[in-house]
Scaffold this motif. Structure first.
Motif, mmCIF file in Angstrom:
data_model
loop_
_atom_site.group_PDB
_atom_site.id
_atom_site.type_symbol
_atom_site.label_atom_id
_atom_site.label_comp_id
_atom_site.label_asym_id
_atom_site.label_seq_id
_atom_site.Cartn_x
_atom_site.Cartn_y
_atom_site.Cartn_z
ATOM 1 N N GLN A 1 -20.980 30.614 15.441
ATOM 2 C CA GLN A 1 -19.967 30.046 16.321
ATOM 3 C C GLN A 1 -18.587 30.373 15.762
ATOM 4 O O GLN A 1 -18.006 29.595 15.007
ATOM 5 C CB GLN A 1 -20.144 28.530 16.445
ATOM 6 N N PRO A 2 -18.065 31.562 16.106
ATOM 7 C CA PRO A 2 -16.773 31.966 15.554
ATOM 8 C C PRO A 2 -15.627 31.073 16.032
ATOM 9 O O PRO A 2 -15.661 30.543 17.142
ATOM 10 C CB PRO A 2 -16.591 33.395 16.046
ATOM 11 N N LEU A 3 -14.636 30.944 15.172
ATOM 12 C CA LEU A 3 -13.413 30.226 15.510
ATOM 13 C C LEU A 3 -12.646 31.012 16.573
ATOM 14 O O LEU A 3 -12.108 30.446 17.518
ATOM 15 C CB LEU A 3 -12.558 30.060 14.248
ATOM 16 N N LYS A 4 -12.597 32.339 16.401
ATOM 17 C CA LYS A 4 -11.933 33.248 17.341
ATOM 18 C C LYS A 4 -12.731 34.538 17.426
ATOM 19 O O LYS A 4 -13.443 34.894 16.493
ATOM 20 C CB LYS A 4 -10.524 33.608 16.850
ATOM 21 N N THR A 5 -12.548 35.239 18.525
ATOM 22 C CA THR A 5 -13.154 36.552 18.705
ATOM 23 C C THR A 5 -12.099 37.504 19.263
ATOM 24 O O THR A 5 -11.377 37.150 20.200
ATOM 25 C CB THR A 5 -14.359 36.471 19.672
ATOM 26 N N PHE A 6 -12.013 38.672 18.652
ATOM 27 C CA PHE A 6 -11.103 39.720 19.120
ATOM 28 C C PHE A 6 -11.950 40.931 19.495
ATOM 29 O O PHE A 6 -12.899 41.262 18.790
ATOM 30 C CB PHE A 6 -10.121 40.133 18.019
ATOM 31 N N LYS A 7 -11.567 41.602 20.591
ATOM 32 C CA LYS A 7 -12.253 42.828 21.016
ATOM 33 C C LYS A 7 -11.235 43.951 21.112
ATOM 34 O O LYS A 7 -10.140 43.753 21.643
ATOM 35 C CB LYS A 7 -12.945 42.626 22.364
ATOM 36 N N PHE A 8 -11.624 45.123 20.586
ATOM 37 C CA PHE A 8 -10.747 46.287 20.596
ATOM 38 C C PHE A 8 -11.502 47.508 21.082
ATOM 39 O O PHE A 8 -12.604 47.788 20.600
ATOM 40 C CB PHE A 8 -10.194 46.575 19.191
ATOM 41 N N ASP A 9 -10.903 48.238 22.017
ATOM 42 C CA ASP A 9 -11.446 49.508 22.484
ATOM 43 C C ASP A 9 -11.415 50.502 21.328
ATOM 44 O O ASP A 9 -10.473 50.509 20.539
ATOM 45 C CB ASP A 9 -10.603 50.016 23.649
ATOM 46 N N LYS A 10 -12.426 51.342 21.235
ATOM 47 C CA LYS A 10 -12.514 52.304 20.130
ATOM 48 C C LYS A 10 -11.869 53.653 20.443
ATOM 49 O O LYS A 10 -11.959 54.583 19.644
ATOM 50 C CB LYS A 10 -13.979 52.512 19.743
ATOM 51 N N LYS A 11 -11.176 53.782 21.555
ATOM 52 C CA LYS A 11 -10.627 55.084 21.965
ATOM 53 C C LYS A 11 -9.609 55.656 20.970
ATOM 54 O O LYS A 11 -9.389 56.853 20.932
ATOM 55 C CB LYS A 11 -10.019 55.001 23.362
ATOM 56 N N ASN A 12 -8.996 54.800 20.138
ATOM 57 C CA ASN A 12 -8.018 55.281 19.151
ATOM 58 C C ASN A 12 -8.649 55.586 17.791
ATOM 59 O O ASN A 12 -7.931 55.745 16.803
ATOM 60 C CB ASN A 12 -6.890 54.253 18.985
ATOM 61 N N THR A 13 -9.958 55.694 17.749
ATOM 62 C CA THR A 13 -10.656 56.026 16.517
ATOM 63 C C THR A 13 -10.385 57.482 16.142
ATOM 64 O O THR A 13 -10.501 58.377 16.976
ATOM 65 C CB THR A 13 -12.178 55.815 16.681
ATOM 66 N N VAL A 14 -10.005 57.718 14.877
ATOM 67 C CA VAL A 14 -9.736 59.068 14.382
ATOM 68 C C VAL A 14 -10.536 59.258 13.099
ATOM 69 O O VAL A 14 -10.374 58.503 12.141
ATOM 70 C CB VAL A 14 -8.229 59.279 14.089
ATOM 71 N N ASN A 15 -11.421 60.265 13.106
ATOM 72 C CA ASN A 15 -12.258 60.555 11.934
ATOM 73 C C ASN A 15 -13.006 59.321 11.434
ATOM 74 O O ASN A 15 -13.078 59.065 10.232
ATOM 75 C CB ASN A 15 -11.433 61.169 10.802
ATOM 76 N N GLY A 16 -13.522 58.518 12.358
ATOM 77 C CA GLY A 16 -14.314 57.343 11.989
ATOM 78 C C GLY A 16 -13.516 56.128 11.574
ATOM 79 O O GLY A 16 -14.082 55.129 11.126
ATOM 80 N N VAL A 17 -12.183 56.169 11.726
ATOM 81 C CA VAL A 17 -11.326 55.056 11.303
ATOM 82 C C VAL A 17 -10.556 54.508 12.503
ATOM 83 O O VAL A 17 -9.971 55.260 13.279
ATOM 84 C CB VAL A 17 -10.333 55.503 10.204
#
Length: 143
Positions: A53-69
């Protein structure tokens, strides 16, 4: 006039709450692709982590991933928190598992790399969020 005063008080109150939030820079490493999203679940105790039961949850699109980062920024209050990551490649907002419950998607924890096949304790990956210099690295693990 009273309405304007009430709105001003509300805005000042929101400003005070936001003023206590600290910037947290999270570097997510070893992502295997840029498909889907990453989910960061924020826990503030062993009990909330054990109950998932997380206190908060954040979601981020992975489209800005560069070389696995992928680098993202969060706002968290000062205190002790642990971050658990799910590499949600199919964007169904959960960690997919196979028939014997082994994760099919990546996962990770704040400044802790899982070496064993045992769920870490909250103490293994909790971090102190301070006034400044809040940098966290999460290495994603795939099984």
């Amino acid at each position: 006039m009273i309405r304007k005063f009430n709105i001003l008080l509300l805005l000042l109150g929101l400003n005070c709450v936001y003023a206590h939030a600290q910037n947290v820079q999270v570097s997510i490493r070893e992502l295997r692709n840029a498909k889907g999203q990453v989910i960061l679940n924020i826990y503030n105790s062993e009990a909330s982590y054990d109950k998932e039961q997380p206190l908060k949850t954040f979601k981020f699109d992975k489209k800005n991933t560069v070389n696995g980062v992928l680098s993202v920024q969060l706002k968290l209050e000062q205190g002790e928190f642990g971050i658990a990551l799910i590499d949600d490649e199919n964007e169904n907002s959960e960690l997919d598992r196979n028939s014997i419950k082994v994760p099919k998607e990546g996962f990770g924890f704040s400044d802790f790399y899982l070496e064993q096949l045992k769920k870490p304790s909250f103490n293994d990956f909790k971090k102190q969020i301070k006034l400044d210099n809040n940098n966290i690295t999460i290495r994603v693990k795939y099984l």
